[in-house]
Scaffold this active site. Structure first.
Site, PDB file in Angstrom:
ATOM      1  N   ASP A  51      -2.935   9.301   1.257  1.00  0.00           N
ATOM      2  CA  ASP A  51      -2.780   8.100   0.431  1.00  0.00           C
ATOM      3  C   ASP A  51      -4.116   7.605  -0.109  1.00  0.00           C
ATOM      4  O   ASP A  51      -4.912   7.016   0.626  1.00  0.00           O
ATOM      5  CB  ASP A  51      -2.110   6.998   1.255  1.00  0.00           C
ATOM      6  CG  ASP A  51      -1.751   5.782   0.423  1.00  0.00           C
ATOM      7  OD1 ASP A  51      -1.865   5.852  -0.816  1.00  0.00           O
ATOM      8  OD2 ASP A  51      -1.363   4.761   1.006  1.00  0.00           O
ATOM      9  N   ASP A 248      -2.798   7.202  -7.600  1.00  0.00           N
ATOM     10  CA  ASP A 248      -2.271   6.879  -6.270  1.00  0.00           C
ATOM     11  C   ASP A 248      -1.479   8.054  -5.713  1.00  0.00           C
ATOM     12  O   ASP A 248      -0.331   8.284  -6.082  1.00  0.00           O
ATOM     13  CB  ASP A 248      -1.383   5.633  -6.340  1.00  0.00           C
ATOM     14  CG  ASP A 248      -0.838   5.226  -4.976  1.00  0.00           C
ATOM     15  OD1 ASP A 248      -1.369   5.709  -3.959  1.00  0.00           O
ATOM     16  OD2 ASP A 248       0.110   4.424  -4.925  1.00  0.00           O
TER      17      ASP A 248
END
Length: 444
Positions: A51, A248
């Site tokens: 992440d 992202d």
């Protein structure tokens, strides 16, 4: 003292996790990327979701919990591993998460709470332990890093053991490695469309001249990896300008603001009206789908129907990022084409636009926090011997692992094939139906 070049980069292999979920008598494959990292002494393997949208790394803790753990491996903390409340990294974590202003329950420990855009969360305490990293020259270093030991988890973390936080805040893994002198604060990834990929730390894995670069743009107090505002074209047609973009890897799909999404849909519908494609009902939470006279077999079949999206960052000589149809569509089990761009405004993102995993497949992305820039290059596949003119040692050995070991197949994890980078083969198509991981905590 400068970091030795021999200890200047570390490469992790990506794995692909496959879950099966059944709804209304239909089963869909859900997929995500994860990496394996050894934590503790002796190290135990933990499978972590990757992440770039959040800073905090956490694993599920072997402690009294208010939510039932689903982790393959639970981390067993000891009291001497607790991070005290007065440690500066405690304040950094609490300021960057939803725990800000709540302080600590006791001076002896640092409490954290991180919330994700999909209403998932992790609550726990910060601990420190050894992470085992094997470097390019086969040397193993074991820096002691701070991470979360979570005793209350909820959300879409699948069968993994936690999250690997790769943002640029003080608590992220790249920042901690830089502070300890292990490597420079540079990291990158290549998410293979097929069953391969890699994540690296350090600044000498890919040659800078092979990438397109844009300065990192700061958006308020948030730790976004943003190349700034972009003009958005469908081919030569201008769709929008001054669109703020964020990278992202914690989001499977790409999210555009409602205004930009409607512009994209208008261009798509105009193109579709000149073909034999017909609209189809929503599939797998994807509301915009089309059907051909014969089912599509691959996303590569879509090139003749849809245009490449072109993002231009900067002024007179913009840094250009191309998103071809195979990087913003998926082909479903029924052979329909569904748009892999969702409405970020409905998810509370406002005018932010997220570039998710689907649009970063077969793209080397480098986050250079030393020079405050983001670079990217489209590649034929995430084979390290070919990606962006990789300078890695050709004799380095890569292991590909059987995904059944994490998804219920049982047995001890064993390598199914061992190959050098030059011989790396990639196998299965990733975009069958990726799991709908929504934007992460940094997107709050």
């Amino acid at each position: 003292m400068p970091v030795s070049m021999a200890l200047n980069s570390y490469t992790l292999r990506f794995h692909l996790n496959v879950d099966i979920a059944c709804m209304a008598n239909s089963c869909f494959k859900y997929r995500l990327y994860y990496v394996t990292i050894g934590i503790g002494n002796p190290p135990k393997p933990y499978f972590l979701d990757v992440d770039t949208g959040s800073d905090l790394t956490w694993v599920q803790c072997d402690a009294p919990a208010s939510a039932a753990p689903r982790a393959r491996t639970l981390y067993k903390p000891t009291k001497n591993r607790l991070v005290p409340c007065k440690d500066p990294i405690c304040a950094a974590v609490q300021e960057s998460t939803s725990h800000e202003g709540r302080g600590c329950q006791t001076p002896d420990q640092c409490d954290y709470e991180i919330e994700y855009q999909d209403q998932g969360h992790s609550r726990g305490v910060l601990v420190t332990d050894f992470f085992a990293f094997r470097l390019r020259n086969s040397t193993v270093v074991r820096p002691s890093l701070v991470f979360g030991c979570g005793y209350d988890q909820h959300g879409e973390h699948s069968a993994t053991d936690g999250v690997l936080g790769l943002g640029f805040g003080k608590a992220s893994i790249p920042s901690q490695l830089r502070d300890l002198g292990v490597c420079r604060n540079v990291m990158g990834h290549c998410l293979g469309r097929q069953r391969a990929g890699f994540l690296f730390f350090g600044d000498d894995v890919v040659r800078p001249q092979t990438l397109t670069w844009a300065p990192i743009s700061r958006i308020g107090q948030h730790n976004y990896y943003s190349p700034g505002q972009a003009t958005v074209n469908a081919g030569k047609q201008l769709l929008a300008s001054r669109q703020t973009m964020v990278f992202d890897s914690g989001s499977s799909y790409t999210y555009f603001s409602n205004h930009l999404l409607q512009s994209v849909l208008s261009a798509i519908n105009n193109d579709v009206s000149k073909t034999s494609l017909k609209p189809e009902p929503e599939e797998n939470a994807l509301p915009n789908c089309w059907k051909a006279t014969t089912p599509f077999e691959s996303v590569l079949d879509l090139k003749k129907y849809f245009r490449t999206l072109i993002l231009g960052f900067g002024g007179k000589a913009p840094a250009v990022m191309e998103i071809p149809p195979e990087n913003y569509f998926i082909v479903t089990k029924q052979g329909n084409a569904c748009l892999g761009i969702l409405d970020g405004s409905r998810e509370g993102l406002g005018d932010l636009n997220l570039i998710g995993d689907i649009s970063m497949q077969d793209l080397v992305v480098v986050y250079d926090n030393e020079r405050q820039r983001i670079g990217w290059a489209r590649v034929a596949g995430c084979d390290l011997s070919k990606s962006a003119a990789s300078s890695l040692d050709d004799s380095f050995v890569l292991f590909l692992w059987d995904d059944l070991s994490i998804t219920g197949g049982g047995g001890q994890q064993k390598p199914i094939i061992t190959i050098s980078f030059k011989e790396l083969l990639v196998f299965a198509d990733f975009i069958d139906h990726p799991k709908l991981y929504k934007p992460t905590s940094a997107m709050k």
